[in-house]
Design a protein around this motif. Structure first.
Motif, PDB file in Angstrom:
ATOM      1  N   LEU A   1       0.863  -1.279  -0.178  1.00 18.38           N
ATOM      2  CA  LEU A   1       0.080  -0.004   0.041  1.00 18.38           C
ATOM      3  C   LEU A   1       0.755   1.303   0.042  1.00 18.38           C
ATOM      4  CD1 LEU A   1      -2.546   1.579   0.129  1.00 18.38           C
ATOM      5  CD2 LEU A   1      -2.415   1.288   2.820  1.00 18.38           C
ATOM      6  N   ALA A   2       1.809   1.197   0.729  1.00 17.57           N
ATOM      7  CA  ALA A   2       2.827   2.230   0.861  1.00 17.57           C
ATOM      8  C   ALA A   2       3.485   2.518  -0.623  1.00 17.57           C
ATOM      9  CB  ALA A   2       3.873   2.313   1.813  1.00 17.57           C
ATOM     10  N   ILE A   3       3.917   1.476  -1.166  1.00 17.55           N
ATOM     11  CA  ILE A   3       4.591   1.639  -2.355  1.00 17.55           C
ATOM     12  C   ILE A   3       3.494   2.323  -3.492  1.00 17.55           C
ATOM     13  CG2 ILE A   3       5.680   0.700  -4.198  1.00 17.55           C
ATOM     14  CD1 ILE A   3       6.919  -1.210  -2.246  1.00 17.55           C
ATOM     15  N   ALA A   4       2.282   1.552  -3.346  1.00 15.34           N
ATOM     16  CA  ALA A   4       1.469   2.079  -4.438  1.00 15.34           C
ATOM     17  C   ALA A   4       0.933   3.570  -4.038  1.00 15.34           C
ATOM     18  CB  ALA A   4       0.020   1.324  -4.080  1.00 15.34           C
ATOM     19  N   THR A   5       1.042   4.192  -2.980  1.00 14.86           N
ATOM     20  CA  THR A   5       0.482   5.617  -2.785  1.00 14.86           C
ATOM     21  C   THR A   5       1.794   6.198  -2.960  1.00 14.86           C
ATOM     22  OG1 THR A   5       1.168   5.138  -0.305  1.00 14.86           O
ATOM     23  CG2 THR A   5      -1.006   5.121  -0.829  1.00 14.86           C
ATOM     24  N   ILE A   6       3.139   5.808  -2.950  1.00 16.91           N
ATOM     25  CA  ILE A   6       4.190   6.630  -3.309  1.00 16.91           C
ATOM     26  C   ILE A   6       4.172   6.786  -4.923  1.00 16.91           C
ATOM     27  CG2 ILE A   6       6.703   6.497  -3.676  1.00 16.91           C
ATOM     28  CD1 ILE A   6       7.065   4.838  -1.037  1.00 16.91           C
TER      29      ILE A   6
END
Lengths: 292, 299, 372
Positions: free
Chosen positions: B95-100
């Motif tokens: 999720l973190a990477i997708a939001t990045i």
């Protein structure tokens, strides 16, 4: 056209090398080590100092820098990740502590070397070029691609055929089970960090050579692209990282050639986003993702 | 102290006070998703959306500032919903990477948007923000979070954070709560973006980078994410710290910049390793330690 | 009792008289430069420039009874810090004038503070065409904008090389390089030169092969590049390494010895319009360079401009009758005419922008030379 393929493969092999280390640690620990780019950067400086101040030839400086990177990786594990093992929030906490460590390292380099861009001295590397078909390839580029390939093969061999490799894969599968089977999990993790950071160090030195550019912020440009690569390739998959690295390199280059250079980065992150939404395990990742 | 020197003191440090408030609001925007166990790093993009929306309104309409701020608060929330639907299914670091990725795409979008001068951004934005507005917004955000905390919604979020599958079996509609928190965080970030744009006279894509959202995360974590006011404590500490360091480094003679970066990194590392619940948990810990000592002595 | 009172009164009057027999008046000048952050390389040079200038002015005794004092702070290449630093300068340190900040982006946020605080600001490296001096009448500029340098540089290059078409490569996410691009495009169009291709890159990029290959395929006679020095060296090296020998002209970001240091032989023949002619035989310039060398610094344009900024403020103080208050300096600026500086004879335009002769340089033998 041929030239763009060369450009893409070259860029891609650097991405791949950087991502290999990234994905190795993620595969083993389920943790994103955001200090990877700091090791990448520092080892480029290590090689620079070796060549400029100790007058080492490049082919000797590279392995020394790679070794230094590996050792730094062990330190990163000890300082930023090991104390957090067992904590329930270890994923996010590990992310943050690696960011903290990266900041500290970048500050140290900035203090010692200053912000200016450095380059390897002109005599240190081959500068001739060849013409293959209609494309220009430099000797340096060929050497870099060859080294990247060699490291990938070496890593694959290590993981498949050695005892250490088996242990690493066991821990990646399940640390608890591995411990039960008598594997010293902490040492295996340290070894994984060693390998991962050694790869990152190699990527850093080669990057610095390839683009005549060593600066305290050089990791920043690759850090986010590296994320796109490991997601595309499948988190934890070595061949995935290599394949995705090359694919991203080619994708970026052809975006510039056919669509427009302003979209180059947008494409990389767009791909990242789409992969996560549509097929989170990436090209070659395993379907079973470990529980959070 | 004379009235004039008090006024000078205020003027000297006014911007620090303003940025403490803004950073507090931004830290809260990261906290909202953390409170239900999700790490979202898209807040810089939401901040950008709010900032640009309000600046465009300022330049092209005669709308009162309150309207600008309202739009800046709503627009990012509306964007957060279609973003959240596919993305909140992802676990943890994914999720973190997708939001990045989302954050970068939005930044690059604004870099290429000719309507707003691309990288040059919008300059000469009139200064319509006053420090009291910033603190009013911050107080409002804290109030909302405080009310959520003690309510049924708050318990649901807590449950989701602890163990999402278990929460779902208890009948909690996790997806809806997570989406709501994402939208709430987006609105905080958008409001902060609009206030900042009208304080610093400009809006430019460079402000809304990955580095910025990492800063926001750091404020929240250093302050502590187990209480709703923790992130504000972190933001205050880390925004004031460079100013304090500036005094010190000019006396000690070290290059100010690397020192500041270095100290930020060290503080963050120490907090994450030894004070996992952040600075805001210090009073509680000190009290517990004192109590333990008293009991040990009494025994 | 009575005599004591008279004595005290006399003593008090004597004490009141003391200020008029004053010793040297100290005028504080605040310098806000990027000592850290992305623009740190430029800030470092600017620091050398102002420190040397303050010392030189004080030693020369040009300002009778006035000593300049430098207050140096780091703007961190960040708007927030820029604003904070300006507020400290104006309200706490009570400087009479401010020099800086390094980047136009920071200036857009910080200069309004100086305008509000009625403190003169001298921009010594802000080259954005709009949004600097427009802020108000306390904002003055020494650095020539790209719009003042590029068109004449283009004319000289055209006369020398005679190219029929051109292409542009620029960094599209940085205020400075984007601004430079806008001027390059406008200048080419004004000169009636067709632009066959435009490519962009991001500030963090290091690999330009894809863009250069695409540009090369369109076969332009001339390439204009708007980039910061870190990218400039890489762009030039990679272009030559691809076997492309097109004449290249860079914007202000190319104006640094780092270009030759990092690109080596690839930098030969690269042209740059410049606000500072390093090779100028003007004694003010030669003295400046010698002074920098004595301090162990190889000066670049940023250094020269920062140095000039201090000279201009000093001259303004002199023009105002050796008075160093904020409004004295502001009034003094209007009287600065043909001041002898390392940049040449300097005056302010009515728009408060700077004016002096610009030049076109070309890299020959690893050094900048003037292109005639």
């Amino acid at each position: 056209m041929g030239q763009q393929i060369v450009n893409g493969l070259f860029l891609g092999s650097i991405y791949a090398l950087f991502a290999l280390g990234y994905t190795l640690v993620f595969g083993v620990l389920d943790i994103l080590n955001l200090a990877h780019q700091a090791v990448f950067m520092i080892c480029a400086y290590v090689a620079l100092v070796l060549v400029v101040h100790l007058h080492m030839p490049m082919f000797a400086a590279l392995p020394v820098a790679v070794l230094a990177g590996g050792l730094m990786g062990i330190v990163v594990d000890r300082v930023a990740f090991k104390p957090l093992r067992g904590r329930s929030d270890s994923n996010i906490a590990g992310l943050i502590s690696s960011i903290a460590l990266a900041t500290i390292l970048e500050a140290a380099v900035l203090q010692v070397f200053g912000p200016d861009v450095e380059r390897f001295p002109f005599g240190a590397v081959p500068t001739r070029s060849l013409k293959i078909g209609g494309a220009v390839v430099s000797e340096l580029q060929i050497v870099i691609i060859a080294i990247a390939l060699a490291m990938l093969l070496g890593l694959t061999w290590l993981l498949r055929r050695t005892r250490l490799g088996r242990r690493i894969r066991a821990v990646a599968e399940s640390p608890k089970a591995a411990r039960v089977l008598g594997v010293d999990v902490d040492r295996v993790i340290a070894a994984s960090f060693f390998l991962s950071s050694a790869l990152g160090a190699a990527a850093g030195v080669l990057f610095g050579l390839a683009f005549n550019n060593v600066a305290p912020d050089m990791g920043r440009s690759v850090e986010l692209k590296g994320l796109a690569v490991i997601v595309l390739g499948g988190m934890g998959s070595m061949p995935g990282a290599a394949l995705a690295g090359l694919a991203l390199g080619l994708l970026e280059v052809f975006t510039v050639a056919w669509i427009g250079s302003s979209y180059r980065d947008a494409v990389a992150f767009g791909v990242l986003f789409l992969v996560l939404v549509l097929r989170p395990r990436g090209l070659l990742g395993s379907a079973a993702l470990r529980e959070a | 102290m004379s009235l004039e020197s008090l006024q000078d003191l205020w003027l000297t440090y006014q911007s620090t006070v303003a940025f403490i408030g803004l950073n507090g609001l931004l830290a809260l925007s990261v906290y909202t998703t953390l409170s239900c166990g999700q790490l979202s790093l898209a807040q810089a993009a939401f901040m950008a959306i709010g900032a640009y929306a309000s600046a465009i309104l300022t330049f092209h309409t005669q709308a009162p500032f309150a309207v600008n701020l309202a739009v800046a608060t709503l627009a990012p929330a509306l964007v957060a919903i279609p973003l959240g639907l596919p993305v909140l299914r992802l676990k943890g670091v994914f999720l973190a990477i997708a939001t990045i990725g989302f954050g970068e795409v939005v930044r690059i979008f604004f870099v290429n948007l000719d309507f707003t001068n691309g990288a040059l951004g919008l300059t000469a934005v009139p200064q319509r923000t006053s420090v009291w507005m910033i603190y009013a917004a911050l107080a409002g955000a804290l109030f909302v979070l405080w009310r959520i905390r003690g309510s049924r919604v708050g318990y649901a979020l807590e449950a989701i954070r602890e163990d999402e599958p278990a929460a779902r079996t208890m009948g909690i509609h996790a997806a809806r709560y997570k989406l709501a928190m994402l939208a709430l965080g987006a609105s905080f970030a958008g409001l902060a973006g609009a206030l900042e744009a009208h304080y610093t006279f400009m809006v430019a894509p460079g402000t809304y980078s990955f580095t910025r959202v990492v800063d926001m995360l750091v404020y929240a974590v250093v302050g502590g994410t187990s209480v709703f006011y923790g992130p504000v404590v972190g933001a205050t500490f880390l925004t004031a710290l460079p100013e304090v360091l500036r005094e010190i480094s000019s006396r000690v003679g070290l290059a100010p910049g690397p020192l500041r970066l270095f100290v930020n990194g060290v503080v963050l590392l120490l907090v994450i390793l030894f004070l996992p619940e952040g600075i805001s948990s210090l009073p509680r810990r000190v009290r517990a330690w004192l109590r333990a000592r008293r009991e040990a002595h009494a025994a | 009792m009575f005599p004591t009172v008279r004595f005290l009164a006399a003593a008090a009057l004597a004490l009141l008289a003391v200020p008029t027999l004053s010793v040297a008046e100290t005028v504080k000048i605040g310098a806000a430069f990027s000592l850290t952050g992305n623009a740190a390389a430029y800030g470092a040079q600017q620091k050398h420039g102002v420190q040397a200038a303050i010392d030189d002015v004080n030693k020369s005794g040009k300002l009778k009874g006035v000593t300049l004092e430098l207050v140096l702070e780091d703007d961190g290449t960040s708007k927030e810090q820029g604003i904070a630093v300006f507020q400290r300068f104006i309200n706490r340190d009570k400087v009479s004038a401010i020099i800086g900040p390094t980047l136009s982006t920071t200036a857009t946020a910080a200069d309004p503070i100086a305008q509000q605080g009625k403190t003169p600001v001298v921009a010594v490296s802000n080259t954005a065409a709009k949004g600097i001096t427009d802020i108000g009448d306390y904002v003055w500029r020494v650095s020539l904008t790209e719009a003042q340098v590029i068109p004449s540089a283009l004319k000289v290059a055209q006369a020398k090389i005679g190219f029929k078409n051109a292409a542009i490569l620029y960094g599209n996410d940085d205020v400075f390089t984007k601004g430079g691009f806008d001027v390059m495009k406008a200048s080419l169009e004004a000169a009636g030169i067709p632009i066959v291709d435009i490519q962009t890159f991001a500030t963090k990029d290091r690999d330009f092969n894809a863009q250069l290959t695409a540009l090369k395929a369109k076969n332009p006679d001339f390439l204009m590049v708007s980039a910061l020095v870190e990218q400039a060296a890489a762009i030039v090296s990679q272009a030559r390494q691809l076997g492309w020998n097109v004449p290249i002209m860079g914007g202000n970001g190319f104006n640094s010895p780092k270009l030759m240091a990092n690109a080596g032989p690839a930098a030969e023949g690269v042209m740059v319009g410049t606000a500072w002619n390093k090779a100028s035989a003007d004694p003010a310039n030669q003295a400046f360079i010698a002074g920098q060398k004595a301090r162990g610094n190889d000066p670049d344009q940023f250094c020269a401009q920062a140095y000039t900024g201090v000279l201009v403020i000093a001259d303004a103080i002199a023009q105002a009758g050796m008075k160093g208050g904020r409004d004295d300096i502001k009034a003094g600026f209007l009287k600065v005419k043909d001041l002898s500086t390392p940049l040449g004879k300097f005056s302010f335009l009515p728009s408060r922008d700077g004016s002096h002769a610009a030049a076109v340089q070309v890299v020959k033998g690893g050094k900048f030379e003037i292109l005639q």
